[in-house]
Design an enzyme around this catalytic site. Sequence first.
Site, PDB file in Angstrom:
ATOM      1  N   GLY A  45      19.614  44.515  25.564  1.00 23.25           N
ATOM      2  CA  GLY A  45      19.980  45.854  26.017  1.00 23.25           C
ATOM      3  C   GLY A  45      21.276  45.807  26.803  1.00 23.25           C
ATOM      4  N   GLN A  50      27.648  48.538  32.577  1.00 21.63           N
ATOM      5  CA  GLN A  50      27.800  47.074  32.524  1.00 21.63           C
ATOM      6  C   GLN A  50      29.107  46.639  31.878  1.00 21.63           C
ATOM      7  OE1 GLN A  50      23.598  46.442  30.860  1.00 21.63           O
ATOM      8  NE2 GLN A  50      23.968  44.601  32.090  1.00 21.63           N
ATOM      9  N   CYS A  92      19.043  40.036  33.611  1.00 22.34           N
ATOM     10  CA  CYS A  92      20.053  41.053  33.308  1.00 22.34           C
ATOM     11  C   CYS A  92      21.378  40.361  33.047  1.00 22.34           C
ATOM     12  CB  CYS A  92      20.177  41.999  34.498  1.00 22.34           C
ATOM     13  SG  CYS A  92      21.441  43.254  34.319  1.00 22.34           S
ATOM     14  N   LEU A  93      22.131  40.836  32.052  1.00 23.04           N
ATOM     15  CA  LEU A  93      23.428  40.241  31.725  1.00 23.04           C
ATOM     16  C   LEU A  93      24.412  40.378  32.889  1.00 23.04           C
ATOM     17  CD1 LEU A  93      23.827  41.477  28.026  1.00 23.04           C
ATOM     18  CD2 LEU A  93      23.204  39.181  28.805  1.00 23.04           C
ATOM     19  N   HIS A 134      14.667  49.526  32.358  1.00 26.17           N
ATOM     20  CA  HIS A 134      15.768  48.690  32.863  1.00 26.17           C
ATOM     21  C   HIS A 134      17.121  49.368  32.607  1.00 26.17           C
ATOM     22  CE1 HIS A 134      17.605  44.537  33.564  1.00 26.17           C
ATOM     23  NE2 HIS A 134      18.605  45.197  32.989  1.00 26.17           N
ATOM     24  N   GLU A 135      17.304  49.879  31.374  1.00 28.10           N
ATOM     25  CA  GLU A 135      18.613  50.468  31.034  1.00 28.10           C
ATOM     26  C   GLU A 135      18.823  51.804  31.740  1.00 28.10           C
ATOM     27  OE1 GLU A 135      20.615  48.484  29.843  1.00 28.10           O
ATOM     28  OE2 GLU A 135      19.170  47.022  29.099  1.00 28.10           O
ATOM     29  N   HIS A 138      20.020  51.239  35.114  1.00 26.98           N
ATOM     30  CA  HIS A 138      21.471  51.000  35.173  1.00 26.98           C
ATOM     31  C   HIS A 138      22.229  52.316  35.278  1.00 26.98           C
ATOM     32  CE1 HIS A 138      22.209  46.729  34.742  1.00 26.98           C
ATOM     33  NE2 HIS A 138      21.462  46.621  33.666  1.00 26.98           N
TER      34      HIS A 138
HETATM   35 ZN   LIG Z   1      20.642  44.864  32.965  1.00 24.80          ZN
END
Ligand SMILES: [Zn+2]
Length: 169
Positions: A45, A50, A92-93, A134-135, A138
Amino acid sequence: MLRPIVHYGDSVLHTPAAPVTTFDDSLQKLIDDMIDTMYAAPGIGLAAPQVGVPLRVFVIDLSVGKRGGELITMINPEFTTREGMQLEEEGCLSVPGHNATVARPARAVVKGLDRHGQPRIVEGDGLLARALQHEIDHLDGLLFLDRPRGLKRDLIVRKIRKQQRAGRW
Ligand SMILES: [Zn+2]
Protein backbone atom coordinates in the site's frame (compact mmCIF):
# COMPACT_ATOMS: atom_id res chain seq x y z
CA MET A 1 8.16 6.71 -12.89
CA LEU A 2 9.38 6.07 -9.37
CA ARG A 3 9.03 8.83 -6.81
CA PRO A 4 11.12 9.06 -3.61
CA ILE A 5 9.29 7.86 -0.48
CA VAL A 6 9.47 10.36 2.38
CA HIS A 7 10.20 9.13 5.90
CA TYR A 8 8.93 9.72 9.44
CA GLY A 9 9.65 13.32 10.45
CA ASP A 10 8.75 14.87 7.06
CA SER A 11 5.89 17.29 7.76
CA VAL A 12 3.77 16.02 4.83
CA LEU A 13 3.35 12.71 6.73
CA HIS A 14 2.12 14.44 9.86
CA THR A 15 -0.46 16.77 8.25
CA PRO A 16 -4.00 15.86 7.04
CA ALA A 17 -4.17 15.70 3.22
CA ALA A 18 -6.64 17.68 1.07
CA PRO A 19 -9.47 16.13 -0.99
CA VAL A 20 -8.92 15.73 -4.74
CA THR A 21 -11.12 18.12 -6.72
CA THR A 22 -9.65 17.81 -10.25
CA PHE A 23 -9.28 14.51 -12.14
CA ASP A 24 -6.69 15.76 -14.60
CA ASP A 25 -3.54 14.38 -16.28
CA SER A 26 -1.35 15.24 -13.30
CA LEU A 27 -3.59 13.11 -11.03
CA GLN A 28 -3.35 10.18 -13.49
CA LYS A 29 0.44 10.58 -13.55
CA LEU A 30 0.55 10.71 -9.74
CA ILE A 31 -1.47 7.46 -9.49
CA ASP A 32 0.67 5.67 -12.11
CA ASP A 33 3.83 6.78 -10.29
CA MET A 34 2.42 5.66 -6.92
CA ILE A 35 1.65 2.19 -8.32
CA ASP A 36 5.17 1.90 -9.80
CA THR A 37 6.71 3.11 -6.54
CA MET A 38 4.63 0.70 -4.40
CA TYR A 39 5.57 -2.30 -6.56
CA ALA A 40 9.26 -1.31 -6.68
CA ALA A 41 9.55 -0.81 -2.91
CA PRO A 42 7.99 -3.48 -2.66
CA GLY A 43 4.92 -2.70 -0.58
CA ILE A 44 1.22 -3.59 -0.36
CA GLY A 45 0.00 0.00 0.00
CA LEU A 46 1.06 3.59 -0.58
CA ALA A 47 -0.62 6.91 0.17
CA ALA A 48 0.08 10.14 -1.76
CA PRO A 49 1.62 11.94 1.26
CA GLN A 50 4.30 9.21 1.27
CA VAL A 51 5.56 10.56 -2.06
CA GLY A 52 5.26 14.13 -0.77
CA VAL A 53 1.86 14.94 -2.31
CA PRO A 54 -0.73 16.16 0.25
CA LEU A 55 -3.81 14.71 -1.51
CA ARG A 56 -6.35 12.08 -0.40
CA VAL A 57 -5.25 9.26 -2.72
CA PHE A 58 -4.02 5.75 -1.91
CA VAL A 59 -3.21 2.55 -3.75
CA ILE A 60 -3.30 -0.98 -2.28
CA ASP A 61 -2.36 -4.31 -3.86
CA LEU A 62 -2.03 -7.19 -1.41
CA SER A 63 -0.43 -9.29 -4.18
CA VAL A 64 2.20 -6.56 -4.93
CA GLY A 65 1.28 -6.81 -8.62
CA LYS A 66 1.56 -10.61 -8.80
CA ARG A 67 -2.15 -11.22 -9.34
CA GLY A 68 -4.29 -9.23 -11.75
CA GLY A 69 -7.38 -7.47 -10.45
CA GLU A 70 -6.12 -6.90 -6.91
CA LEU A 71 -5.03 -3.30 -7.41
CA ILE A 72 -7.23 -0.83 -5.55
CA THR A 73 -7.01 2.91 -6.22
CA MET A 74 -9.10 5.12 -3.94
CA ILE A 75 -9.61 8.87 -4.02
CA ASN A 76 -11.23 10.80 -1.13
CA PRO A 77 -12.01 7.58 0.80
CA GLU A 78 -14.28 7.45 3.85
CA PHE A 79 -15.21 4.58 6.14
CA THR A 80 -18.84 3.52 6.11
CA THR A 81 -18.24 0.52 8.41
CA ARG A 82 -15.53 -0.58 10.83
CA GLU A 83 -16.14 -3.72 12.86
CA GLY A 84 -14.25 -5.96 15.22
CA MET A 85 -10.61 -5.79 16.15
CA GLN A 86 -7.39 -7.53 15.09
CA LEU A 87 -3.92 -7.26 16.59
CA GLU A 88 -1.03 -7.85 14.19
CA GLU A 89 2.49 -6.63 13.63
CA GLU A 90 2.65 -3.82 11.10
CA GLY A 91 5.24 -1.77 9.25
CA CYS A 92 5.35 1.14 6.80
CA LEU A 93 7.52 2.17 3.84
CA SER A 94 7.90 5.58 5.54
CA VAL A 95 9.21 3.97 8.76
CA PRO A 96 11.69 1.46 7.31
CA GLY A 97 13.14 -1.14 9.64
CA HIS A 98 10.59 -0.70 12.44
CA ASN A 99 7.47 -2.72 13.25
CA ALA A 100 4.87 -2.59 15.99
CA THR A 101 1.72 -4.45 16.96
CA VAL A 102 -1.26 -2.27 16.09
CA ALA A 103 -4.98 -2.73 16.84
CA ARG A 104 -7.04 -2.40 13.66
CA PRO A 105 -10.62 -3.18 12.65
CA ALA A 106 -11.19 -6.79 11.59
CA ARG A 107 -13.52 -5.64 8.80
CA ALA A 108 -13.88 -2.32 7.02
CA VAL A 109 -16.00 -0.86 4.23
CA VAL A 110 -14.72 2.23 2.46
CA LYS A 111 -16.47 4.39 -0.09
CA GLY A 112 -14.68 6.81 -2.38
CA LEU A 113 -13.92 7.48 -6.01
CA ASP A 114 -11.84 5.61 -8.57
CA ARG A 115 -9.12 7.31 -10.61
CA HIS A 116 -11.70 8.66 -13.06
CA GLY A 117 -13.95 10.09 -10.36
CA GLN A 118 -16.54 7.29 -10.44
CA PRO A 119 -17.97 6.17 -7.07
CA ARG A 120 -16.70 2.86 -5.74
CA ILE A 121 -16.94 0.81 -2.57
CA VAL A 122 -14.28 -1.53 -1.20
CA GLU A 123 -14.96 -4.12 1.49
CA GLY A 124 -12.17 -5.89 3.27
CA ASP A 125 -11.41 -8.08 6.21
CA GLY A 126 -8.16 -9.28 7.73
CA LEU A 127 -5.12 -7.85 5.97
CA LEU A 128 -7.20 -5.73 3.56
CA ALA A 129 -9.12 -4.10 6.48
CA ARG A 130 -5.75 -3.40 8.12
CA ALA A 131 -4.33 -1.90 4.91
CA LEU A 132 -7.41 0.29 4.35
CA GLN A 133 -7.12 1.69 7.89
CA HIS A 134 -3.33 2.15 7.55
CA GLU A 135 -3.63 4.10 4.28
CA ILE A 136 -6.56 6.27 5.43
CA ASP A 137 -4.53 7.06 8.55
CA HIS A 138 -1.81 8.40 6.21
CA LEU A 139 -4.39 10.72 4.62
CA ASP A 140 -5.27 11.97 8.12
CA GLY A 141 -1.61 12.66 8.96
CA LEU A 142 -1.20 9.57 11.16
CA LEU A 143 1.43 6.85 11.03
CA PHE A 144 1.09 3.36 12.50
CA LEU A 145 3.51 4.57 15.17
CA ASP A 146 0.85 6.98 16.38
CA ARG A 147 -1.44 4.02 17.20
CA PRO A 148 0.44 1.77 19.65
CA ARG A 149 0.68 3.22 23.11
CA GLY A 150 3.47 3.90 25.48
CA LEU A 151 6.82 2.20 25.57
CA LYS A 152 6.93 0.55 22.16
CA ARG A 153 6.22 3.81 20.35
CA ASP A 154 8.73 5.74 22.49
CA LEU A 155 11.35 3.09 21.82
CA ILE A 156 10.90 3.29 18.03
CA VAL A 157 10.88 7.11 18.02
CA ARG A 158 14.09 7.13 20.08
CA LYS A 159 15.74 4.75 17.62
CA ILE A 160 14.62 6.90 14.65
CA ARG A 161 15.98 10.08 16.30
CA LYS A 162 19.31 8.31 16.77
CA GLN A 163 19.31 7.27 13.08
CA GLN A 164 18.42 10.87 12.10
CA ARG A 165 21.32 12.26 14.17
CA ALA A 166 23.68 9.79 12.54
CA GLY A 167 22.43 10.87 9.07
CA ARG A 168 21.11 7.37 8.37
CA TRP A 169 17.36 8.16 8.09
ZN1 LIG B 1 2.44 3.42 5.66
